[in-house]
Design a protein around this motif. Structure first.
Motif, mmCIF file in Angstrom:
data_model
loop_
_atom_site.group_PDB
_atom_site.id
_atom_site.type_symbol
_atom_site.label_atom_id
_atom_site.label_comp_id
_atom_site.label_asym_id
_atom_site.label_seq_id
_atom_site.Cartn_x
_atom_site.Cartn_y
_atom_site.Cartn_z
ATOM 1 N N MET A 1 5.321 4.393 5.896
ATOM 2 C CA MET A 1 5.623 2.583 5.389
ATOM 3 C C MET A 1 7.204 2.390 5.883
ATOM 4 O O MET A 1 7.817 3.284 5.590
ATOM 5 C CB MET A 1 5.575 2.120 4.139
ATOM 6 N N ALA A 174 -0.667 -0.993 12.220
ATOM 7 C CA ALA A 174 -0.333 -1.586 10.008
ATOM 8 C C ALA A 174 -1.525 -2.557 10.107
ATOM 9 O O ALA A 174 -1.694 -2.868 8.742
ATOM 10 C CB ALA A 174 0.815 -2.021 10.354
ATOM 11 N N ASN A 200 1.307 -6.667 6.087
ATOM 12 C CA ASN A 200 1.972 -4.888 6.853
ATOM 13 C C ASN A 200 2.534 -5.437 8.061
ATOM 14 O O ASN A 200 3.131 -4.425 8.263
ATOM 15 C CB ASN A 200 0.416 -4.606 7.410
ATOM 16 N N GLU A 204 5.955 -3.587 8.602
ATOM 17 C CA GLU A 204 5.927 -3.043 9.356
ATOM 18 C C GLU A 204 6.758 -3.146 11.228
ATOM 19 O O GLU A 204 7.309 -1.470 11.933
ATOM 20 C CB GLU A 204 5.225 -1.956 9.732
ATOM 21 N N ASN A 422 -5.447 -0.097 4.134
ATOM 22 C CA ASN A 422 -4.768 0.308 5.499
ATOM 23 C C ASN A 422 -6.544 0.338 5.914
ATOM 24 O O ASN A 422 -7.719 0.235 5.481
ATOM 25 C CB ASN A 422 -4.707 1.387 5.113
ATOM 26 N N CYS A 455 -2.420 -3.699 -0.971
ATOM 27 C CA CYS A 455 -0.524 -2.909 -0.802
ATOM 28 C C CYS A 455 -0.881 -1.527 -1.834
ATOM 29 O O CYS A 455 -0.967 -1.563 -2.616
ATOM 30 C CB CYS A 455 0.795 -3.975 -1.964
ATOM 31 N N PRO A 463 4.725 -7.275 0.884
ATOM 32 C CA PRO A 463 5.434 -7.332 2.307
ATOM 33 C C PRO A 463 6.990 -7.831 1.921
ATOM 34 O O PRO A 463 7.521 -7.200 3.220
ATOM 35 C CB PRO A 463 4.359 -7.914 3.109
#
Length: 491
Positions: A1, A174, A200, A204, A422, A455, A463
């Motif tokens: 991350m 991501a 994400n 990222e 993820n 998350c 985020p």
């Protein structure tokens, strides 16, 4: 991350502060034009090829913070015109994300690379385990043939020197649902039919090319017009500003909000309803129920694991119930949810009680613009004090625990927590979908309640956060404990 302390994030927040200050001074249209020049002054070290290219990219970043899509960029159109549009629009525009091509690095395709750490060892496990024979040893070092390599990663996994590394495309890597891919020019594009708005990619991308479209201008416009604008803040917000119970209420009132609602009171309603619904589902023989408060997860199921859709709780989210309370208290108010989440912006567009959704970054910028230090304002607790479990919705595992403590027989609950959507989390979801559809066996050890947080760590790691999630988790614990003490005192 990607760590929250980085230059791309700092640029974003500086632009937000500058916009807020200009708008509060009544000078947004006349002053917004100068923001790129002030942030990239003559003689400063350019990030790109030259200072003028940097300024052009900054112009587009300002557009996004004004709530405009950079896909609509016109270099003949002045920032003042975009600001005027922002000040006159009636509601936020779709989509909530916008991609800045000029900032995108057009990263090369994800691949594996052999570094100088390679020792060309006798064992050569990289070669021995490569089914495609893509690795050779020449000049005392391993080499990967890109034409044969299929990016399986076995060479990296087997190298004893960790000499082989993966070069990823951060935004694609991501994205848990494959919604991002390159166009014919090598630039990244978002497929909004697949996107779950987890944020994400935005978090990222090291070039800050994936941007959320701001709503701060819209909210400030209503506050400055004297309208009754109410703030609904998620428990995760308190963890970002190191606030004691009641301090955020005071800070938000100083910022111009007429009334403050803590969304943890909506979380208590959600937990009550989900506990009741869970008991009913178990009585009728359902395999499992999944929680419903994370909109990124709900969208992920509907779009990518539809066989799991019947398991999603019918209960609405804490944001919805809090907004409903706010609208019942004052039907003419403008309701503003404040949270760390991009997906909440998507949910807010569909919720009849939610008018706007601000990020933590935006409310933080407003505090800076108005010179408000949350940690120093006097505490002014709300009239309703939520439960500990309601405030703990902000951390992974908190929703399942809130349901458990409300059950008449907590022992019937067998909870599982997917801590972060993820790619591995999506595989877990798919497995539960197979169980629900009968494609995989339902065994006695299968969970009957599945909590999913998009998350990792929960909402405190959204985020748009401005505090390290580990620090935020500690601060939230203090906030919850202090709130519990207040509840005892008020009995």
């Amino acid at each position: 991350m990607l760590n929250i302390n980085n230059n791309a994030a700092q640029l974003k927040r500086e632009i937000l502060v500058r916009i807020a200050k200009l708008q509060l001074e009544g000078k947004l249209e006349e002053g917004v034009h100068y923001i790129p020049r002030e942030m990239a002054p003559q003689g400063s070290q350019p990030v790109r090829c030259c200072i003028y290219h940097d300024r052009e990219i900054l112009r587009m970043r300002v557009m996004a913070r004004l709530g405009c899509s950079v896909e609509d960029y016109d270099d003949e159109k002045k920032l003042a015109e975009f600001a005027r549009e922002a000040l006159t629009r009636e509601k936020p525009t779709w989509p909530m994300l916008t991609v800045l091509d000029e900032a995108c690095n057009a990263c090369v395709r994800s691949h594996y690379m052999v570094t100088n750490a390679c020792q060309a060892c006798l064992a050569r496990p990289c070669m021995m385990n490569c089914a495609k024979k893509a690795i050779t040893i020449t000049g005392g070092r391993a080499h990967i043939d890109p034409e044969k390599c299929v990016n399986c990663g076995l060479c990296m996994q087997n190298c004893p020197y960790h000499a082989i590394i993966k070069i990823p495309v951060p935004c694609e890597e991501a994205c848990p649902v494959g919604a991002i891919s390159k166009d014919e020019n090598g630039k990244e594009r978002i497929d909004y039919h697949k996107c779950i708005f987890c944020g994400n990619c935005m978090r990222e991308c090291p070039f800050g090319a994936m941007m959320d479209k701001g709503q701060l201008v819209d909210v400030l416009k209503h506050i400055m017009a004297g309208k009754k604008v109410v703030a609904m803040y998620a428990p995760a917000i308190a963890a970002q500003f190191r606030a004691a119970p009641g301090q955020l209420e005071s800070a938000l009132k100083q910022a111009g909000f007429a009334r403050i609602w803590e969304v943890a009171i909506g979380a208590d309603i959600t937990a009550d309803k989900e506990a009741h619904e869970f008991a009913e589902r178990m009585e009728r023989g359902d395999y499992m129920m999944t929680t419903s408060c994370c909109p990124a997860y709900v969208r992920a199921v509907h779009k990518h694991v539809p066989e799991l859709s019947p398991c999603i709780s019918d209960t609405r989210s804490p944001m919805h119930y809090t907004a409903e309370i706010a609208k019942k208290a004052d039907p003419d108010c403008i309701s503003v949810f404040i949270g760390p989440c991009l997906a909440k912006r998507r949910e807010g567009m569909d919720d009849e009680f939610v008018d706007y959704v601000l990020s933590i970054e935006e409310i933080g910028a407003l505090f800076v613009a108005k010179g408000i230090d949350v940690a120093k304002v006097p505490a002014e607790p709300g009239s309703i004090i939520p439960t500990v479990s309601g405030r703990n919705f902000a951390v992974s595992g908190g929703v399942a625990e809130a349901v458990r403590v409300r059950l008449a027989d907590p022992e019937i609950l067998k909870a599982a927590v997917i801590n972060g959507l993820n790619k591995a989390g999506m595989k877990q979801l798919a497995q539960y979908g197979k169980i629900q559809s009968g494609q995989a066996p339902h065994t006695p050890d299968c969970p009957n309640l599945v909590e999913v947080m998009a998350c990792e760590g929960g909402c405190i790691a959204g985020p748009s956060v401005i505090t390290n999630p580990k620090v935020a988790a500690i601060q939230l614990k203090k906030y919850v404990e202090a709130g519990a003490d207040d509840a005892v005192k008020n009995k």
